[in-house]
Design a protein around this motif. Sequence first.
Motif, PDB file in Angstrom:
ATOM      1  N   PRO A 197       0.813  -1.230   0.000  1.00 53.57           N
ATOM      2  CA  PRO A 197       0.000   0.000   0.000  1.00 53.57           C
ATOM      3  C   PRO A 197       0.840   1.270   0.000  1.00 53.57           C
ATOM      4  CG  PRO A 197      -0.580  -1.448   1.858  1.00 53.57           C
ATOM      5  CD  PRO A 197       0.550  -2.089   1.161  1.00 53.57           C
ATOM      6  N   ALA A 198       1.883   1.273   0.839  1.00 54.43           N
ATOM      7  CA  ALA A 198       2.723   2.466   0.918  1.00 54.43           C
ATOM      8  C   ALA A 198       3.430   2.727  -0.412  1.00 54.43           C
ATOM      9  CB  ALA A 198       3.757   2.324   2.035  1.00 54.43           C
ATOM     10  N   LEU A 199       3.964   1.670  -1.014  1.00 54.15           N
ATOM     11  CA  LEU A 199       4.684   1.856  -2.276  1.00 54.15           C
ATOM     12  C   LEU A 199       3.754   2.333  -3.382  1.00 54.15           C
ATOM     13  CD1 LEU A 199       7.219  -1.106  -2.394  1.00 54.15           C
ATOM     14  CD2 LEU A 199       7.620   1.301  -1.862  1.00 54.15           C
ATOM     15  N   LEU A 200       2.531   1.797  -3.360  1.00 53.70           N
ATOM     16  CA  LEU A 200       1.560   2.203  -4.367  1.00 53.70           C
ATOM     17  C   LEU A 200       1.297   3.711  -4.293  1.00 53.70           C
ATOM     18  CD1 LEU A 200       0.375  -0.147  -6.032  1.00 53.70           C
ATOM     19  CD2 LEU A 200      -1.818   0.323  -4.936  1.00 53.70           C
ATOM     20  N   LEU A 201       1.107   4.203  -3.073  1.00 52.84           N
ATOM     21  CA  LEU A 201       0.832   5.630  -2.896  1.00 52.84           C
ATOM     22  C   LEU A 201       2.050   6.472  -3.239  1.00 52.84           C
ATOM     23  CD1 LEU A 201      -1.407   5.704   0.281  1.00 52.84           C
ATOM     24  CD2 LEU A 201      -2.018   6.361  -2.033  1.00 52.84           C
ATOM     25  N   LEU A 202       3.232   5.992  -2.846  1.00 48.74           N
ATOM     26  CA  LEU A 202       4.451   6.738  -3.200  1.00 48.74           C
ATOM     27  C   LEU A 202       4.595   6.807  -4.711  1.00 48.74           C
ATOM     28  CD1 LEU A 202       7.459   5.775  -0.907  1.00 48.74           C
ATOM     29  CD2 LEU A 202       6.197   7.914  -1.017  1.00 48.74           C
ATOM     30  N   ALA A 203       4.310   5.674  -5.371  1.00 50.23           N
ATOM     31  CA  ALA A 203       4.425   5.645  -6.824  1.00 50.23           C
ATOM     32  C   ALA A 203       3.452   6.643  -7.449  1.00 50.23           C
ATOM     33  CB  ALA A 203       4.157   4.238  -7.345  1.00 50.23           C
ATOM     34  N   ALA A 204       2.212   6.643  -6.942  1.00 44.61           N
ATOM     35  CA  ALA A 204       1.179   7.487  -7.549  1.00 44.61           C
ATOM     36  C   ALA A 204       1.415   8.968  -7.293  1.00 44.61           C
ATOM     37  CB  ALA A 204      -0.192   7.084  -7.024  1.00 44.61           C
ATOM     38  N   PHE A 205       1.885   9.316  -6.094  1.00 44.46           N
ATOM     39  CA  PHE A 205       1.929  10.743  -5.739  1.00 44.46           C
ATOM     40  C   PHE A 205       3.336  11.315  -5.589  1.00 44.46           C
ATOM     41  CE2 PHE A 205      -2.296   9.353  -4.328  1.00 44.46           C
ATOM     42  CZ  PHE A 205      -3.052  10.215  -5.121  1.00 44.46           C
ATOM     43  N   SER A 206       4.372  10.475  -5.768  1.00 39.48           N
ATOM     44  CA  SER A 206       5.728  11.025  -5.733  1.00 39.48           C
ATOM     45  C   SER A 206       6.501  10.745  -7.020  1.00 39.48           C
ATOM     46  CB  SER A 206       6.522  10.452  -4.556  1.00 39.48           C
ATOM     47  OG  SER A 206       5.950  10.870  -3.354  1.00 39.48           O
ATOM     48  N   PHE A 207       6.479   9.479  -7.459  1.00 50.82           N
ATOM     49  CA  PHE A 207       7.271   9.152  -8.646  1.00 50.82           C
ATOM     50  C   PHE A 207       6.536   9.518  -9.927  1.00 50.82           C
ATOM     51  CE2 PHE A 207       8.939   6.237  -5.400  1.00 50.82           C
ATOM     52  CZ  PHE A 207      10.228   6.742  -5.369  1.00 50.82           C
ATOM     53  N   TRP A 208       5.270   9.155  -9.980  1.00 46.28           N
ATOM     54  CA  TRP A 208       4.468   9.467 -11.165  1.00 46.28           C
ATOM     55  C   TRP A 208       4.483  10.961 -11.490  1.00 46.28           C
ATOM     56  CZ3 TRP A 208       2.565   7.712 -15.457  1.00 46.28           C
ATOM     57  CH2 TRP A 208       1.489   8.338 -16.084  1.00 46.28           C
ATOM     58  N   PRO A 209       4.200  11.841 -10.534  1.00 45.43           N
ATOM     59  CA  PRO A 209       4.198  13.266 -10.893  1.00 45.43           C
ATOM     60  C   PRO A 209       5.537  13.743 -11.446  1.00 45.43           C
ATOM     61  CG  PRO A 209       3.946  12.970  -8.529  1.00 45.43           C
ATOM     62  CD  PRO A 209       3.744  11.644  -9.161  1.00 45.43           C
ATOM     63  N   VAL A 210       6.626  13.234 -10.904  1.00 49.27           N
ATOM     64  CA  VAL A 210       7.925  13.683 -11.409  1.00 49.27           C
ATOM     65  C   VAL A 210       8.120  13.199 -12.846  1.00 49.27           C
ATOM     66  CG1 VAL A 210      10.417  13.523 -11.092  1.00 49.27           C
ATOM     67  CG2 VAL A 210       8.930  13.802  -9.119  1.00 49.27           C
ATOM     68  N   GLY A 211       7.831  11.914 -13.068  1.00 49.19           N
ATOM     69  CA  GLY A 211       8.033  11.349 -14.404  1.00 49.19           C
ATOM     70  C   GLY A 211       7.053  11.908 -15.421  1.00 49.19           C
ATOM     71  N   TYR A 212       5.772  11.788 -15.111  1.00 45.88           N
ATOM     72  CA  TYR A 212       4.724  12.222 -16.032  1.00 45.88           C
ATOM     73  C   TYR A 212       4.808  13.730 -16.266  1.00 45.88           C
ATOM     74  CZ  TYR A 212      -0.033  12.340 -18.031  1.00 45.88           C
ATOM     75  OH  TYR A 212      -1.118  12.507 -18.831  1.00 45.88           O
ATOM     76  N   GLY A 213       5.076  14.462 -15.193  1.00 47.26           N
ATOM     77  CA  GLY A 213       5.216  15.916 -15.296  1.00 47.26           C
ATOM     78  C   GLY A 213       6.334  16.304 -16.241  1.00 47.26           C
ATOM     79  N   SER A 214       7.449  15.582 -16.166  1.00 50.63           N
ATOM     80  CA  SER A 214       8.570  15.887 -17.054  1.00 50.63           C
ATOM     81  C   SER A 214       8.184  15.642 -18.501  1.00 50.63           C
ATOM     82  CB  SER A 214       9.782  15.021 -16.703  1.00 50.63           C
ATOM     83  OG  SER A 214      10.025  15.086 -15.331  1.00 50.63           O
ATOM     84  N   VAL A 215       7.376  14.613 -18.750  1.00 50.40           N
ATOM     85  CA  VAL A 215       6.934  14.343 -20.127  1.00 50.40           C
ATOM     86  C   VAL A 215       5.955  15.420 -20.596  1.00 50.40           C
ATOM     87  CG1 VAL A 215       5.696  12.719 -21.610  1.00 50.40           C
ATOM     88  CG2 VAL A 215       7.301  11.865 -19.891  1.00 50.40           C
ATOM     89  N   LEU A 216       4.979  15.735 -19.732  1.00 50.31           N
ATOM     90  CA  LEU A 216       3.959  16.719 -20.122  1.00 50.31           C
ATOM     91  C   LEU A 216       4.541  18.100 -20.408  1.00 50.31           C
ATOM     92  CD1 LEU A 216       0.770  16.117 -17.943  1.00 50.31           C
ATOM     93  CD2 LEU A 216       1.273  15.372 -20.261  1.00 50.31           C
ATOM     94  N   ALA A 217       5.686  18.389 -19.801  1.00 47.46           N
ATOM     95  CA  ALA A 217       6.319  19.696 -20.023  1.00 47.46           C
ATOM     96  C   ALA A 217       6.686  19.882 -21.493  1.00 47.46           C
ATOM     97  CB  ALA A 217       7.558  19.841 -19.140  1.00 47.46           C
TER      98      ALA A 217
END
Lengths: 289, 278
Positions: A17-37
């Motif tokens: 559960p913890a990893l899932l949330l970290l992935a969704a709200f910490s890693f995903w925003p960094v990765g996806y955000g960099s692409v969307l830029a």
Amino acid sequence: MKLAHRHTLQAWLFLAPALLLLAAFSFWPVGYGSVLAFTDYSLIRETRFVGLDNFRYIFNNEMFVSGLKNSLMFLLMVPFVQVGAITLAVLVNNRLPGIRLFRAAFYVPVVTTVSVVGIMWGFMFHEQGALNYVMMTLRLVNAPVGWLSNDSLALFAVMFVTLWRGLGWYMVMYLAALQSIPSDMQEAAMLDGASRWQRFWKITVPMLRPTIMLCSILSVLAALKAYQEVDVLTQGGPMNSTFTALYYAYDQGLKHLKLPRALAASFIVSLFCIGIALLCLRYLKPKHR
Amino acid sequence: MKTRSRPLKTRLQILGHYAVLCAIAVVCVFPFWWTLVTAISTEGNIFAFPPTFWPKAPSLENFVEVFNAIPIWSFFKNSVLIAVLTVFWKLLLCSLAAYPLARLKFRGRKLVFGLILATLVLPSEVNFLVNFITITQMSLVDTYTGVILPNVVTAVAILLLKQAFEEVPQDLIDAARVDGASEWVIFSRIMLPLITPWLATVGILTAVESWNEYIWPSIVMSKPDEFPLSVGVLYLRGTFGSSTRVIAAGTLITIVPTLLAFLFTQRFFMRGMDGAVK
């Protein structure tokens, strides 16, 4: 081998559960955000890849460029915060009566909501507020100063509030470090006739070095990412003089819904932060193994 | 001569010490005092020159006004709800994650630990833009789940709880395993009760953090009735632009719970930081 790893499945279940949330709200925003830029993302159209367009736009945008400059201006605060926090920590690291009261007083700004801080300092900085009164009584200024309405002062006023809010936090870090310095070193130096000042520079400061490094990095990163105080004190004004790079991102992304531009701006801030973090990590590593 | 002047010198030093401490304390505390004076005074111009540093005709009138003007009571309840839920889920999920990191041997342990540490370096202030998209796509805008979810798991909490689990003697775990207890039973019946002081520390820090959180809830929540206090108090500035006293009173209502929590648990705050440094 098998025995050593017999808990693998259970361990992952505990962690999931913890990893899932970290992935969704910490890693995903960094990765996806960099692409969307690098795209023209919006909620209503199909997304296209636009290369460096967003970056070209923001670097030609005066608001972002001056915002970036203001973010770098915030770095001026770092030495003040650190020297101030070390001084405070040394001062409260004494067994004097009432010292805990002082520690509490210095820490109270840290546990206060930023919106409340904004309102309180709004009163303080008001043209007919307490600050102007004190400064006029002390003859530091002749007429009331518009701390938040003067475009050459507002940024410094905002920076001061950030300093006011951050000092206590770093003080606690240094206090913890000071208390882990073995006292026999100080006593030995004292017996050898070292003065207070000598002991401070020859023992305390070298022992604090790792903490100083850590706190300096943290405060450099915090300075680059400043925007909350801007939001509650000036909203970027007057005349955009307190816009910071991340406040630009916040403003563009959530108020004007220009998400790709906002992400490009925060991408630039992130690059600065990661660069500084990597640079510092190299120097932070203990030299002897 | 020298021996006689020494006590005087130390005494002067201590006096100087206190003088510096008091000067800084005034700078730290004065804005709070000023807000208090403004909030409980009912007479005189707020921005009169010279200003009054002592309340004039003190009364609680302005506080009553706050309750009449905005739904501050429901702001308050919203904040409590958000804080309680955040603390509950954070303690549960972070202690679940910390346990295997501290006490189990498993494949990928180093990788997981590295990933968690990495979130400390990643510039999290930048996340809210994409997180807002995520929350929108999960249809969690205007819900407390949306406010809480991104704050539930933090690296700092996992690290603190991991340290707590590491301090529990191995014998206890071995004995339980010999008795055939499952890892879940060991975790929930033996480990969790033993680290209660640490859970309290993380809980208190989280509660205050959540109470003070301002930017993210203001992004997620759009209906004023559902604002937490930290966001709602700024709403006062909009509706009561001119009545500074009422704004000051609202401000005080917002900070009193944090101040009380802080004063009564000061030790936890300092210790919590202590643990984070090492």
